[in-house]
Enzyme design. Sequence first.
Site, PDB file in Angstrom:
ATOM      1  N   LYS A 151       0.808  -1.191   0.000  1.00 17.37           N
ATOM      2  CA  LYS A 151       0.000   0.000   0.000  1.00 17.37           C
ATOM      3  C   LYS A 151       0.855   1.261   0.000  1.00 17.37           C
ATOM      4  CE  LYS A 151      -2.906  -2.558   3.171  1.00 17.37           C
ATOM      5  NZ  LYS A 151      -3.110  -2.752   4.609  1.00 17.37           N
ATOM      6  N   GLY A 152       2.109   1.115   0.376  1.00 13.19           N
ATOM      7  CA  GLY A 152       2.963   2.286   0.634  1.00 13.19           C
ATOM      8  C   GLY A 152       3.026   3.315  -0.481  1.00 13.19           C
TER       9      GLY A 152
ATOM     10  N   GLU B 199       7.367   2.619  -6.284  1.00 13.49           N
ATOM     11  CA  GLU B 199       7.524   2.129  -4.914  1.00 13.49           C
ATOM     12  C   GLU B 199       7.687   3.313  -3.964  1.00 13.49           C
ATOM     13  OE1 GLU B 199       6.981   0.298  -2.625  1.00 13.49           O
ATOM     14  OE2 GLU B 199       8.439  -1.326  -2.403  1.00 13.49           O
ATOM     15  N   ASP B 200       7.322   3.139  -2.713  1.00 11.17           N
ATOM     16  CA  ASP B 200       7.453   4.239  -1.758  1.00 11.17           C
ATOM     17  C   ASP B 200       8.903   4.511  -1.364  1.00 11.17           C
ATOM     18  OD1 ASP B 200       7.673   1.844  -0.321  1.00 11.17           O
ATOM     19  OD2 ASP B 200       6.186   2.367   1.201  1.00 11.17           O
TER      20      ASP B 200
ATOM     21  N   ASP C 161      14.939   0.522   0.708  1.00 12.37           N
ATOM     22  CA  ASP C 161      15.676   0.406   1.958  1.00 12.37           C
ATOM     23  C   ASP C 161      16.805  -0.606   1.709  1.00 12.37           C
ATOM     24  OD1 ASP C 161      16.142   0.737   4.720  1.00 12.37           O
ATOM     25  OD2 ASP C 161      14.684  -0.763   5.283  1.00 12.37           O
TER      26      ASP C 161
ATOM     27  N   LYS D 235      16.961   5.213   0.874  1.00 12.20           N
ATOM     28  CA  LYS D 235      17.874   5.219   2.027  1.00 12.20           C
ATOM     29  C   LYS D 235      19.142   4.489   1.609  1.00 12.20           C
ATOM     30  CE  LYS D 235      14.560   4.569   5.837  1.00 12.20           C
ATOM     31  NZ  LYS D 235      14.126   3.544   6.789  1.00 12.20           N
TER      32      LYS D 235
ATOM     33  N   ARG E 127      -0.295   6.781   7.187  1.00 13.08           N
ATOM     34  CA  ARG E 127      -0.200   6.863   5.723  1.00 13.08           C
ATOM     35  C   ARG E 127      -0.833   8.142   5.191  1.00 13.08           C
ATOM     36  NH1 ARG E 127       1.497   1.797   3.851  1.00 13.08           N
ATOM     37  NH2 ARG E 127       0.645  -0.032   4.896  1.00 13.08           N
TER      38      ARG E 127
HETATM   39  P1  IMP Z   1      13.382  -3.149   1.432  1.00 13.96           P
HETATM   40  O1  IMP Z   1      12.928  -4.443   0.855  1.00 13.96           O
HETATM   41  O2  IMP Z   1      14.272  -3.334   2.618  1.00 13.96           O
HETATM   42  O3  IMP Z   1      14.015  -2.225   0.405  1.00 13.96           O
HETATM   43  O4  IMP Z   1      12.114  -2.476   2.065  1.00 13.96           O
HETATM   44  C1  IMP Z   1      11.218  -1.776   1.345  1.00 13.96           C
HETATM   45  C2  IMP Z   1       9.922  -1.661   2.087  1.00 13.96           C
HETATM   46  O5  IMP Z   1      10.112  -1.520   3.494  1.00 13.96           O
HETATM   47  C3  IMP Z   1       9.178  -0.429   1.660  1.00 13.96           C
HETATM   48  O6  IMP Z   1       8.325  -0.698   0.585  1.00 13.96           O
HETATM   49  C4  IMP Z   1       8.433  -0.019   2.909  1.00 13.96           C
HETATM   50  O7  IMP Z   1       7.178  -0.647   2.933  1.00 13.96           O
HETATM   51  C5  IMP Z   1       9.259  -0.536   4.031  1.00 13.96           C
HETATM   52  N1  IMP Z   1      10.080   0.528   4.656  1.00 13.96           N
HETATM   53  C6  IMP Z   1      11.414   0.668   4.608  1.00 13.96           C
HETATM   54  N2  IMP Z   1      11.828   1.745   5.287  1.00 13.96           N
HETATM   55  C7  IMP Z   1      10.715   2.332   5.763  1.00 13.96           C
HETATM   56  C8  IMP Z   1      10.475   3.520   6.558  1.00 13.96           C
HETATM   57  O8  IMP Z   1      11.367   4.282   6.949  1.00 13.96           O
HETATM   58  N3  IMP Z   1       9.167   3.773   6.855  1.00 13.96           N
HETATM   59  C9  IMP Z   1       8.127   2.991   6.451  1.00 13.96           C
HETATM   60  N4  IMP Z   1       8.318   1.880   5.708  1.00 13.96           N
HETATM   61  C10 IMP Z   1       9.589   1.542   5.373  1.00 13.96           C
HETATM   62 MG    MG Z   2       5.983  -0.783   0.878  1.00 11.86          MG
END
Ligand code: IMP
Ligand code: MG
Length: 187
Positions: free
Chosen positions: A48-49, A104-105, A108, A136, A171
């Site tokens: 949903k992000g 994508e939001d 990370d 990030k 959100r």
């Molecule tokens: P990744 O797979 O580690 O890159 O994580 C990505 C997902 O983690 C994003 O789509 C977010 O849903 C969640 N996420 C990562 N960092 C944050 C944050 O600072 N706030 C809220 N959601 C986050």
């Molecule tokens: Mg997400």
Amino acid sequence: MNENSKLYEDLDRILVTREEISLKVQELGERITRDYEGRSPVLICILKGACVFFTDLVRAIDLPLTMDFMAISSYGSATKTSGVVRLLKDLDEPILGRDVIIVEDIVDSGVTLNFLRQVLIQRGAASLKIAALLDKPARRKIKDLKVDYVCFDIPDAFVVGYGLDYDQRYRNLPDIGVLSPAIYEKP
Ligand code: IMP
Ligand code: MG
């Protein structure tokens, strides 16, 4: 909603204001419009992000695009990634031969997008690019993940708002803020 709202009391500080977001999203829309001139990309919203970002972004793109939606889960309710990605809702339409833009939001570790990229390439997308509202870079685990469009690089802090949640909340904040650690460190 303005900053006197009770929801804002759970933030340490505002990191990106609604005005800054609006300008960047407009710029990104214009850039995508130029990059895809003469084509009809499909924009895929990662639920949903990305939903708030997505609805603003598509309205800033002047192309005969189509939209589709996918839901995945990698987080649970914690603030650290589990490293396991689950597909909760698949696309409605095939993407064979399509120019795909994943929206994508936040990037990370990069685990989620790396998984999605592999799935969509296997299905025969003609091209695939990634657009993320936030990045990030300090937390990246998948070093060779190419994120084509990013609105804001941010430091390593847990942020909420403009679609991003903590435990499904916040959100609907129009700005992006750093969540007070007291909120998630509660016993
Ligand atoms: P990744 O797979 O580690 O890159 O994580 C990505 C997902 O983690 C994003 O789509 C977010 O849903 C969640 N996420 C990562 N960092 C944050 C944050 O600072 N706030 C809220 N959601 C986050
Ligand atoms: Mg997400």
